[in-house]
Every structure is written in C-alpha cells, then in structure tokens.
Design an enzyme around this catalytic site. Sequence first.
Site, PDB file in Angstrom:
ATOM      1  N   GLU A 174      11.862 -33.402 -44.130  1.00  0.00           N
ATOM      2  CA  GLU A 174      12.550 -33.642 -43.095  1.00  0.00           C
ATOM      3  C   GLU A 174      11.779 -34.982 -42.417  1.00  0.00           C
ATOM      4  O   GLU A 174      12.302 -36.162 -42.023  1.00  0.00           O
ATOM      5  CB  GLU A 174      12.877 -32.710 -42.050  1.00  0.00           C
ATOM      6  CG  GLU A 174      13.771 -31.715 -42.119  1.00  0.00           C
ATOM      7  CD  GLU A 174      15.224 -32.545 -42.481  1.00  0.00           C
ATOM      8  OE1 GLU A 174      15.723 -33.185 -41.771  1.00  0.00           O
ATOM      9  OE2 GLU A 174      16.097 -31.844 -43.367  1.00  0.00           O
ATOM     10  N   HIS A 215      19.200 -41.587 -42.324  1.00  0.00           N
ATOM     11  CA  HIS A 215      18.209 -40.199 -42.945  1.00  0.00           C
ATOM     12  C   HIS A 215      18.949 -39.639 -43.790  1.00  0.00           C
ATOM     13  O   HIS A 215      18.185 -39.224 -44.880  1.00  0.00           O
ATOM     14  CB  HIS A 215      17.972 -39.286 -41.472  1.00  0.00           C
ATOM     15  CG  HIS A 215      17.636 -37.771 -41.705  1.00  0.00           C
ATOM     16  ND1 HIS A 215      16.362 -37.679 -41.320  1.00  0.00           N
ATOM     17  CD2 HIS A 215      17.977 -36.899 -42.242  1.00  0.00           C
ATOM     18  CE1 HIS A 215      16.012 -36.274 -41.453  1.00  0.00           C
ATOM     19  NE2 HIS A 215      17.095 -35.885 -42.207  1.00  0.00           N
ATOM     20  N   GLU A 216      20.299 -39.340 -43.709  1.00  0.00           N
ATOM     21  CA  GLU A 216      20.960 -38.571 -44.840  1.00  0.00           C
ATOM     22  C   GLU A 216      20.767 -39.170 -46.238  1.00  0.00           C
ATOM     23  O   GLU A 216      20.673 -38.636 -47.134  1.00  0.00           O
ATOM     24  CB  GLU A 216      22.408 -38.060 -44.417  1.00  0.00           C
ATOM     25  CG  GLU A 216      22.359 -37.417 -43.460  1.00  0.00           C
ATOM     26  CD  GLU A 216      21.794 -36.044 -43.227  1.00  0.00           C
ATOM     27  OE1 GLU A 216      21.508 -35.474 -44.095  1.00  0.00           O
ATOM     28  OE2 GLU A 216      21.382 -35.709 -41.957  1.00  0.00           O
ATOM     29  N   HIS A 271      17.553 -38.666 -47.631  1.00  0.00           N
ATOM     30  CA  HIS A 271      17.446 -37.342 -48.439  1.00  0.00           C
ATOM     31  C   HIS A 271      17.778 -37.599 -49.938  1.00  0.00           C
ATOM     32  O   HIS A 271      17.546 -36.870 -50.915  1.00  0.00           O
ATOM     33  CB  HIS A 271      18.123 -36.283 -47.732  1.00  0.00           C
ATOM     34  CG  HIS A 271      17.491 -35.670 -46.712  1.00  0.00           C
ATOM     35  ND1 HIS A 271      16.357 -34.854 -46.949  1.00  0.00           N
ATOM     36  CD2 HIS A 271      17.738 -35.250 -45.462  1.00  0.00           C
ATOM     37  CE1 HIS A 271      15.796 -34.294 -45.833  1.00  0.00           C
ATOM     38  NE2 HIS A 271      16.997 -34.431 -44.796  1.00  0.00           N
TER      39      HIS A 271
END
Length: 317
Positions: free
Chosen positions: A204, A130-131, A134
């Site tokens: 997100e 997930h990071e 980003h």
Amino acid sequence: MSYAKTAMLLALLTAIFVAIGGLAGGQTGMVIAFVIALGMNAFSLWRSDKMVLRMHEAEEVDERSAPEYYNLVRELAARAELPMPKVYVLHNPQPNAFATGRNPQNAAVAATTGLLETLSHEEVAGVMAHELAHIKNRDTLIMTIAATIGGAISMLAQWLQFHALFGGNRNNSGGAGILATLAAIILAPMAAMLVQMAISRSREYQADRLGAHICGNPLWLSSALYKIAGMAQRIENPSAEAAPATAHIFIINPLSGRGIDNFFSTHPNTENRVAELEALAREMGVTSYRSAPTPTASPSAGPWSGGAPSGGRGPWG
C-alpha cells in the site's frame, strides 16, 4: 526499500512453511500441501478479476456510459504507461476503490458510487492513480504468492491437528515434541496471516508513492485517504462484509466500521500514509492542492456525471 521489505517478508513466510513442513514429518506431505495450495491460488489468480467483481456486483462502464470517469482512467493509465484496464462502478455508498487482475494486460479498476459522488475530481484522480500503481507493481501477483505459501502452511497445520487428534503423537518422545506440535498448529497459521498482512501494508505504501507520481500531486491522494477513512467508519460496505477475504484489495479497509484492530489490519494507518504523501509532496516541490495540472474533465462536474441519464446520478441511475 519497500521491495526489499516485501522480499524479506516472503522469505519469512517461506521459512515458516519449511519449518512446519519439517515438523509434519514428511517431505511428501509438505509437497502435496504446497501443490494443492498452489493449484487453488493459480485458479484464483487466473479468475481473480471476474470472481472479485462478481462478488461486489460491479457494473462495467465505458466511454459512452461514463465518459469523464472512463477518460480519467484512460489518461492516468497512459501516464503510467499501462494498457487501458476495464473500468467498473460498484453500487455502494461507502467511498472506496480497488484494482484486480493477474497482470497489466488483464486488469480492472473499480470505484464505488460513494467515492464518485463525494470526492472531488482531483481526489478521484489520486485514488485511481493509486489503483493503477497496484497494477503496475503487479501487487496481485505478489499477494497470490503470499497466499499460496500461507495456504500451504494452513493445510499443514490442519494435517498436524488431525494427526494429533487421532493418536499420531503417541510415540512422540517427551513433552517437547507435543509442545512443538501444538505451537505449530496454533501459532504457524497466525504468523503466516500476520506476515501476509504486513506484505499487504508494505504494498500500500509503495502504491501510494507511485500513484502520487502518476497523478502528479500527492496531496490529491492524501486528501482522498482522509475522506475515505472517515466515511468508511460510518458507512457499511455490505458486499465487503459478505466477502471479508477481499478487504485487502480496497484502498481503505472497507471493514473498518467493525473496529478491526490495526495489528490485524491489511492496511497501514491512514495518518501514516498521509504523512508519507505530504513528505513526498515536499520532495516533489508540490506546495498546494492546485500545484499540479488537473487531469482532463471539469472538476465541478466530476469524472462520472457525463452521459448520465436525465435522472442525474451517473451511469448507475
């Protein structure tokens, strides 16, 4: 759809800026406020990784000090076709993580000791994917653009307030002008803040989706989100409380223990995020937690234990 929503929100933020700039009565003042806000945010963007990591007292780790954790990030970065980011550990009992940096070539990811000690290997993989999403989506840049416009709006609102306090509206014709000025002073910064939060929430969802594809199993991330959200309610994050402006960069709101209302949250509702990930798992044909190959490293050992000192709690002692 997420990118279109982000573009519309940025356009709305720009419209608010133009409207309050016009009310301020001068193109010159609007330009000055924008240039100052742009300069402040450009500096923040250029130094954002170092500033944020210093705020949270992050410790950089490498292949020798945390081989499994580091190698997990390296494998996921390769899957995402990203340069290897710098890898950090935060000495913090609350499970959480974030990414920072102005672009993929100058990026960093960080996980708390609480996350590394309480989540399974697969869940850590979901979080770090997930990071990395980003970073791949350049969300730091998007949020800096939003912050630039929002900062300019706040500066113009403060100028209007100063102007009103010192008699700048004495020649204003009628109460309508006064009401418009008061509305701009009070409502414009609040509207800008809400739009910035909406942009953050939108990014997100996009990072959840891309991160699930990077790690290969959306259920790893959904399981991690449930665990992190539950523990964040009970475990305080001291560094985030000291620097609440950084709350939006974490995977789960680190300030949620203070009962911040969802309307003012920079993060989507966890149940909604999990529902989206479960729907994505069905689209991908993932039927169980073990449906995707586990990234390199032993799940029982965890991605942080290799190379630990004899004391036993990973590279942070």
